[in-house]
Design an enzyme around this catalytic site. Structure first.
Site, mmCIF file in Angstrom:
data_model
loop_
_atom_site.group_PDB
_atom_site.id
_atom_site.type_symbol
_atom_site.label_atom_id
_atom_site.label_comp_id
_atom_site.label_asym_id
_atom_site.label_seq_id
_atom_site.Cartn_x
_atom_site.Cartn_y
_atom_site.Cartn_z
ATOM 1 N N ASP A 104 -48.130 -6.392 -12.254
ATOM 2 C CA ASP A 104 -46.980 -5.565 -11.915
ATOM 3 C C ASP A 104 -46.293 -5.135 -13.216
ATOM 4 O O ASP A 104 -46.771 -4.213 -13.870
ATOM 5 C CB ASP A 104 -46.090 -6.396 -10.977
ATOM 6 C CG ASP A 104 -44.922 -5.637 -10.391
ATOM 7 O OD1 ASP A 104 -45.026 -4.415 -10.228
ATOM 8 O OD2 ASP A 104 -43.897 -6.263 -10.097
ATOM 9 N N GLY A 106 -46.298 -6.894 -15.873
ATOM 10 C CA GLY A 106 -47.136 -7.394 -16.967
ATOM 11 C C GLY A 106 -46.548 -8.622 -17.639
ATOM 12 O O GLY A 106 -47.183 -9.261 -18.480
ATOM 13 N N LYS A 132 -50.379 -2.340 -10.355
ATOM 14 C CA LYS A 132 -49.341 -1.327 -10.121
ATOM 15 C C LYS A 132 -48.936 -0.745 -11.476
ATOM 16 O O LYS A 132 -47.950 -1.182 -12.066
ATOM 17 C CB LYS A 132 -48.120 -1.970 -9.441
ATOM 18 C CG LYS A 132 -48.362 -2.387 -8.009
ATOM 19 C CD LYS A 132 -47.070 -2.581 -7.233
ATOM 20 C CE LYS A 132 -46.505 -3.957 -7.407
ATOM 21 N NZ LYS A 132 -45.467 -4.284 -6.379
HETATM 22 P P1 IMP Z 1 -45.453 -9.288 -13.185
HETATM 23 O O1 IMP Z 1 -45.102 -10.445 -14.078
HETATM 24 O O2 IMP Z 1 -44.278 -8.393 -12.961
HETATM 25 O O3 IMP Z 1 -46.667 -8.536 -13.625
HETATM 26 O O4 IMP Z 1 -45.680 -9.876 -11.761
HETATM 27 C C1 IMP Z 1 -46.807 -10.513 -11.393
HETATM 28 C C2 IMP Z 1 -46.519 -11.492 -10.293
HETATM 29 O O5 IMP Z 1 -45.471 -11.038 -9.419
HETATM 30 C C3 IMP Z 1 -47.724 -11.614 -9.425
HETATM 31 O O6 IMP Z 1 -48.471 -12.728 -9.819
HETATM 32 C C4 IMP Z 1 -47.161 -11.777 -8.041
HETATM 33 O O7 IMP Z 1 -46.977 -13.143 -7.761
HETATM 34 C C5 IMP Z 1 -45.821 -11.123 -8.073
HETATM 35 N N1 IMP Z 1 -45.869 -9.762 -7.501
HETATM 36 C C6 IMP Z 1 -45.724 -8.580 -8.142
HETATM 37 N N2 IMP Z 1 -45.844 -7.536 -7.316
HETATM 38 C C7 IMP Z 1 -46.094 -8.075 -6.106
HETATM 39 C C8 IMP Z 1 -46.363 -7.494 -4.826
HETATM 40 O O8 IMP Z 1 -46.398 -6.268 -4.608
HETATM 41 N N3 IMP Z 1 -46.580 -8.373 -3.814
HETATM 42 C C9 IMP Z 1 -46.570 -9.721 -3.977
HETATM 43 N N4 IMP Z 1 -46.354 -10.299 -5.164
HETATM 44 C C10 IMP Z 1 -46.120 -9.484 -6.221
#
Ligand code: IMP
Ligand code: MG
Length: 178
Positions: A104, A106, A132
């Site tokens: 998402d 990162g 995403k």
């Molecule tokens: P990041 O650190 O923002 O890249 O988020 C990654 C983590 O957030 C993932 O391992 C998920 O656990 C959670 N996450 C991000 N987007 C979603 C989503 O659309 N659905 C469910 N979990 C999400």
């Protein structure tokens, strides 16, 4: 606020085909090698369970688990990453593949990558089921990506909202319930 199951983002059939394709690529790349697949809990368990069986017997595969938290019970990132459960294997000198449900912002993956790099693996790559790209704030290099999806909150196939819906066999949009 509660959420309900909305439209399908990725169907069961699409998931199956893609996981098979990723498994084959990984099997070819790590043929004859010792690989440690690091599953990021809890979201990646369903993906790992399917992916590891598609990798097959030509890779000497071990699995381990890592839990980090960056989200509470909502769909917004708190921006803070913490280790909740560390690996049980020593990955020094090993080929390591991080298996994650979704990329998402990162933040989580760039933190996890840095953490594992410090343990001096022979190689370190990332495999994510969903991406995403619109939401990225931290650049992360990913070798194996399943699907690029729009900026919607995804649930099912391991992904949750507030701990719910991980057991669904396809990926759906989480829709706010009135
Ligand atoms: P990041 O650190 O923002 O890249 O988020 C990654 C983590 O957030 C993932 O391992 C998920 O656990 C959670 N996450 C991000 N987007 C979603 C989503 O659309 N659905 C469910 N979990 C999400
Ligand atoms: Mg996760």
């Amino acid at each position: 606020m509660g959420y309900k199951i909305g439209d399908v983002l990725v169907s069961e059939e699409e998931l199956k085909n893609k996981v098979r394709e990723l498994g084959k690529r990984i099997a070819a790349d790590y043929h004859g090698k010792e690989l440690v697949a690091v599953c990021v809990l809890k979201g990646a368990v369903v993906f790992l369970a399917d992916l590891m069986r598609e990798i097959g017997a030509d890779v000497d595969l071990r699995i381990d688990f890592l839990a980090v938290s960056s989200y509470g019970a909502t769909t917004k990132s708190s921006g803070v990453v913490q280790i909740q459960k560390d690996l049980s294997l020593d990955i020094q000198g090993k080929d390591v593949l991080i298996v994650e449900d979704i990329l998402d912002t990162g933040l989580s993956l760039s933190y996890i990558k840095k953490l594992l790099e410090e343990r001096l693996p022979a190689s370190l790559e990332i495999c994510v089921l969903l991406d995403k790209p619109e939401r990225r704030t931290q650049p992360v290099e990913v070798k194996y990506t399943g699907f690029s999806i729009p900026d919607e909150f995804a649930i099912g196939y391991g992904l949750d909202v507030g701990g719910q819906y991980r057991h669904l066999s396809a990926v759906y949009i989480a829709e706010p319930a009135e």
